[in-house]
Design an enzyme around this catalytic site. Sequence first.
Site, PDB file in Angstrom:
ATOM      1  N   ARG A 356      -8.847  15.218  15.248  1.00  0.00           N
ATOM      2  CA  ARG A 356      -8.373  14.822  16.574  1.00  0.00           C
ATOM      3  C   ARG A 356      -6.863  14.643  16.504  1.00  0.00           C
ATOM      4  NH1 ARG A 356      -9.550   9.101  18.063  1.00  0.00           N
ATOM      5  NH2 ARG A 356      -7.336   8.851  17.651  1.00  0.00           N
ATOM      6  N   HIS A 360      -6.709   9.013  21.065  1.00  0.00           N
ATOM      7  CA  HIS A 360      -8.031   8.965  21.693  1.00  0.00           C
ATOM      8  C   HIS A 360      -7.905   9.246  23.198  1.00  0.00           C
ATOM      9  CE1 HIS A 360     -11.917   7.667  23.084  1.00  0.00           C
ATOM     10  NE2 HIS A 360     -11.345   6.739  23.837  1.00  0.00           N
ATOM     11  N   TYR A 369      -2.849   3.263  13.657  1.00  0.00           N
ATOM     12  CA  TYR A 369      -3.880   3.168  12.638  1.00  0.00           C
ATOM     13  C   TYR A 369      -3.946   4.390  11.734  1.00  0.00           C
ATOM     14  CZ  TYR A 369      -6.316   5.448  16.594  1.00  0.00           C
ATOM     15  OH  TYR A 369      -6.661   6.243  17.661  1.00  0.00           O
TER      16      TYR A 369
END
Lengths: 468, 371
Positions: A356, A360, A369
């Site tokens: 990804r 998000h 993160y």
Amino acid sequence: MAQHLKSSSKSILLNILRHNIGFSSPSHASRHLRHNLPHGPLTTRLSPNPITRYCNTMVDTLSSIGSHEDTNSQVMDFPGGKVAFTPEIHFISESNEERVPCYRVLDDNGQQLTNSQFVPVSKEIAVKMYSDMVTLQMMDNIFYEAQRQGRLSFYATAFGEEAINIASAAALSPDDVIFPQYREPGVLLWRGFTLQEFANQCFGNKSDYGKGRQMPVHYGSNKLNYFTVSATIATQLPNAVGAAYSLKMDEKDACAVTFFGDGGSSEGDFHAALNFAAVMEAPVLFICRNNGWAISTPTSDQFRSDGVVVKGRAYGIRSIRVDGNDALAMYSAVHEAREMAIREHRPILIEALTYRVGHHSTSDDSTRYRSADEIEWWNKARNPLSRFRTWVESNGWWSDEAESDLRSKIKKEMLEAIRVAEKTEKPNLNHMFSDVYDVPPLNLREQELLVRQAIKSHPQDYPSDVPL
Amino acid sequence: MASLLGRFCRKLVVPGSAHGSRMTSTTACGSETVKSLNLYSAINQALHIALETDPRSYVFGEDVGFGGVFRCTTGLAERFGKNRVFNTPLCEQGIVGFGIGLAAMGNRAVVEIQFADYIYPAFDQIVNEAAKFRYRSGNQFNCGGLTIRAPYGAVGHGGHYHSQSPEAFFCHVPGIKVVIPRSPREAKGLLLSSIRDPNPVVFFEPKWLYRQAVEEVPEHDYMIPLSQAEVIREGSDITLVGWGAQLTVMEQACLDAEKEGISCELIDLKTLLPWDKETVEASVKKTGRLLISHEAPITGGFGAEISATILERCFLKLEAPVSRVCGLDTPFPLVFEPFYMPTKNKASSSSSLSSPSKNTHFLIHGFSRLL
């Protein structure tokens, strides 16, 4: 010691059974048991009441024990079929020594691997696949920017997963019904959803087929057989199985296809769906986009299995692991899976490994993160667009000119689509109340009156762009 | 004890079927042959008719193949085949999710949840998928063909996990319908309506009535409309509202009250969502008093919704606060069931009112003896 144990266990069993046929009292047999039972740790294997343990399989064991003197080939019937005995106390390992290999056709640089098996694609399909991957990427970029500028409330990109999106769609037929998660707009794009239609939903205007009820990226199109996105994770999986069963019963040459992420595979609905699909023999493809992250949760915090592909076997489902950033591999895997699903009435699990690249969603900043380097590496070294472009160009089917023509065309179209979508008025207020049921019940008709009265009294408290 | 015996040991006279009270169940055609059936047989008949009249309809759930743990699905698999009537794995979220998918493709999926106590794993599917399927898609898609059937309510020995009445949870979900029949005849007609209604329906069957309730049920295909409450007993002093098995208890209470000169109007709500406020409102405007009774725990129970609505609409006509006689706020107990249940002798908490006139005082006092 083991040998002695085996034969004495067998003789205990035989004695118990022989006595059971003639005698109904358990005490007689258990007296025998106490007499013959060797002492030691393994004696705890026999249950305290051997009669109840064995007597419901008595008929079968009697015949099988009588004929097989060699302990190693003893077989026993349980509900579900024959299983062989083993005298060894052996636990199946939690994982195979080697991870399930990943099917790919193109190497990282887009060169076709010499011994690769794949389903050939025509020039027309290949060019459309590549063009749609570019379109998807550009659409994502421009919508993302629009959200950053405050023109859209929310957006989620599919960066890095363009090959999964487009190649899977290309390998399916228009009659295959899609149950998406929310990161598969490319399937809609392939099938003909226009940039304007995407924009209408994102802006929630009156041309949105969803009538402005949901957040951006919650697309749906009945004419393109793409069920409307719901944000709840994995709830679409059991639905897809039911739809697949319907297709089977109606004898359609079509399957159901459902997408989900690595995170989605932890949900109960995943397990429910796979189990149902296997038992109902439903022609459904489960395509997992294992992109390494469920918002901020890496796969190491998601499961401890060898990814998602190994879970298929637990349900009796044929599975494959694919390089999700390899358009040709995705195309071939989905193509083959679809054929098996429909011809053999079975589910197939496809784990597409990918990354990804984007956050998000616009509500997320993934550099909090994970390292920017990691993201950059995947964007450059494993980019699905550049790999496929290399292959398409190597066939003489694409060029720099074609690329720049395409990109400028899409940019123009996108900006126009956003301009128009932004200008188009919102859906009428009555659409807040319609479609809750097929016909609005009395309580909703009353509530609409109340809301309209409130608006009349205090128009300044309500958005003016919703027609009344 | 008498009430306990009355509840569990007698074959029930179905409320509304005697005493010349007004029956408004519609029948599909003129002459009807009827048969004496219990509840599970009536449900079974409805399912047979549903599958017969729509070739794209399915019945499935745990243990449905052999006839089901309550025999509601007897004979279906043999008659319609295992492709249309089948067992599922033990997984409520899968059962309902699968049913939604079938319904989304235009089929009728009549899904069985073995006990309402086990419906919760499917709650996500019901609330987030079924209830919103049409709305979120802008009416491009719908799963109206879905009907979820589940036995609910006390059975005398069910305890925590075979006695629950979870209807209140579902009444809070716009987009689904909640239907609860009181008797075999009602069940058949309401179930056929629910199956054919173009919206997803949750259909709770009072399990205690599966064998206990016997009624003359027309053999033909008929439907009873949803969202229409029925006055099953006319009266002038007080309105009582209930659903399902509780109506048999309430009718006994009405009979007792009659002996004291209190005329009770008894209403079967039938559909809880969307519910027929108009019928209840008209009744309370006439009687001036309302008592609601349900097995489910009183706090947050559906009686609260009815009470609040009627207060809004009938405040000036009310001569006493709305009363609720319901299950207690405990998990459904085993040994203590007779104490938990809203039996006819239960004291109404609303008996502690002050009221000026002698008549009303008598009536309120009568409440405490009524239920």
